[in-house]
Design an enzyme around this catalytic site. Structure first.
Site, short mmCIF file in Angstrom:
data_model
loop_
_atom_site.label_atom_id
_atom_site.label_comp_id
_atom_site.label_asym_id
_atom_site.label_seq_id
_atom_site.Cartn_x
_atom_site.Cartn_y
_atom_site.Cartn_z
N GLU A 160 -3.04 -4.89 -2.91
CA GLU A 160 -3.56 -5.86 -3.89
C GLU A 160 -3.67 -5.25 -5.28
OE1 GLU A 160 -4.76 -5.03 -0.91
OE2 GLU A 160 -6.15 -6.52 -0.14
N ASN A 198 0.84 -1.20 0.00
CA ASN A 198 0.00 0.00 0.00
C ASN A 198 0.87 1.25 0.00
OD1 ASN A 198 0.65 -0.79 2.69
ND2 ASN A 198 -0.98 0.47 3.53
N ILE A 199 0.47 2.20 -0.83
CA ILE A 199 1.19 3.46 -0.98
C ILE A 199 0.18 4.58 -0.68
CG2 ILE A 199 2.50 4.96 -2.55
CD1 ILE A 199 3.93 2.30 -2.08
N1 THU Z 1 -5.15 -1.57 2.67
C1 THU Z 1 -4.58 -2.40 1.75
O1 THU Z 1 -3.54 -2.09 1.17
N2 THU Z 1 -5.20 -3.57 1.48
C2 THU Z 1 -6.28 -4.05 2.15
O2 THU Z 1 -6.75 -5.13 1.86
C3 THU Z 1 -6.88 -3.26 3.23
C4 THU Z 1 -6.39 -1.85 3.33
C5 THU Z 1 -4.44 -0.34 3.00
C6 THU Z 1 -5.10 0.95 2.57
C7 THU Z 1 -4.51 1.93 3.55
O3 THU Z 1 -3.25 2.34 3.08
C8 THU Z 1 -4.30 1.12 4.81
O4 THU Z 1 -4.31 -0.24 4.40
C9 THU Z 1 -5.34 1.35 5.89
O5 THU Z 1 -6.63 1.18 5.38
#
Ligand code: THU
Length: 137
Positions: free
Chosen positions: A60, A47-48
Site C-alpha cells: 500500500e 511488498n518489497i
Molecule cells: N504486508 C503488506 O504489504 N501489506 C499489508 O497490508 C500487510 C502486510 C506485507 C509486509 C510483509 O512484507 C508481509 O506482508 C508480511 O507481513
C-alpha cells in the site's frame, strides 16, 4: 460534487497484477495494491522485503508513493485495492494506515481482497479513527 465510478473488480485485478512483483522471500506473503486517480491512472505497489526485516515496505505504501511521485495529491485519488492470498481480505497494517490517513482521502473506498474473490469495502477514516496528524504537532 463530482461523481466518479470505480471499477472495483478492475482495481482488485490491478492489485493482483502488482502482487506478481512482490519480493517476499522471508514472509512468503505476497501483497499487491493499486490506487486509481480521478484521471483514470492506476498506481501499483507490491511488498518489497529485506533481510534487515524492519526495512520491509508494504504494498500500500509503495502504491501511494508511486502516485505522489507522479504528481498526485490526496484530492486526486479515488480508490485503493489491496490483495493477498489470505483466508480473509487483506487488511492494511498499522504503519500503512498512518501513512494513508495523511496521503489518501479519508472517505474514499478501500477494497480489501483475497485471492478467493472475497472483497470488503472500508475507508481510512474507519480503519484509523483518532489518527495522529499534523494538527497534533
Ligand atoms: N504486508 C503488506 O504489504 N501489506 C499489508 O497490508 C500487510 C502486510 C506485507 C509486509 C510483509 O512484507 C508481509 O506482508 C508480511 O507481513
Amino acid at each position: 460534487m463530482e461523481n466518479f465510478d470505480v471499477d472495483v473488480y478492475g482495481l482488485v485485478s490491478e492489485a493482483g497484477k502488482a502482487r506478481e512483483f512482490s519480493y517476499s522471500p522471508y514472509s512468503h506473503f505476497a501483497v499487491g495494491a493499486a490506487i486509481v486517480s480521478k484521471d483514470g491512472k492506476v498506481y501499483r505497489g507490491a511488498n518489497i522485503e529485506n533481510s534487515s526485516f524492519p526495512l520491509c515496505m508494504c504494498a500500500e505504501r509503495n502504491a501511494i508513493y508511486q502516485a505522489y511521485l507522479d504528481g498526485k495529491s490526496k484530492d486526486d485519488l479515488l480508490a485503493l485495492a489491496v490483495v493477498a492470498d489470505g483466508e480473509g481480505p487483506c487488511s492494511p497494517c498499522g504503519a500503512c494506515r498512518q501513512v494513508l490517513s495523511e496521503l489518501f482521502p479519508g472517505d474514499a473506498p478501500i477494497y480489501m481482497a483475497n485471492m478467493k474473490g472475497d472483497i470488503e469495502q472500508t475507508t481510512i477514516a474507519e480503519l484509523l479513527p483518532y489518527a495522529f496528524d499534523g494538527s497534533d504537532l
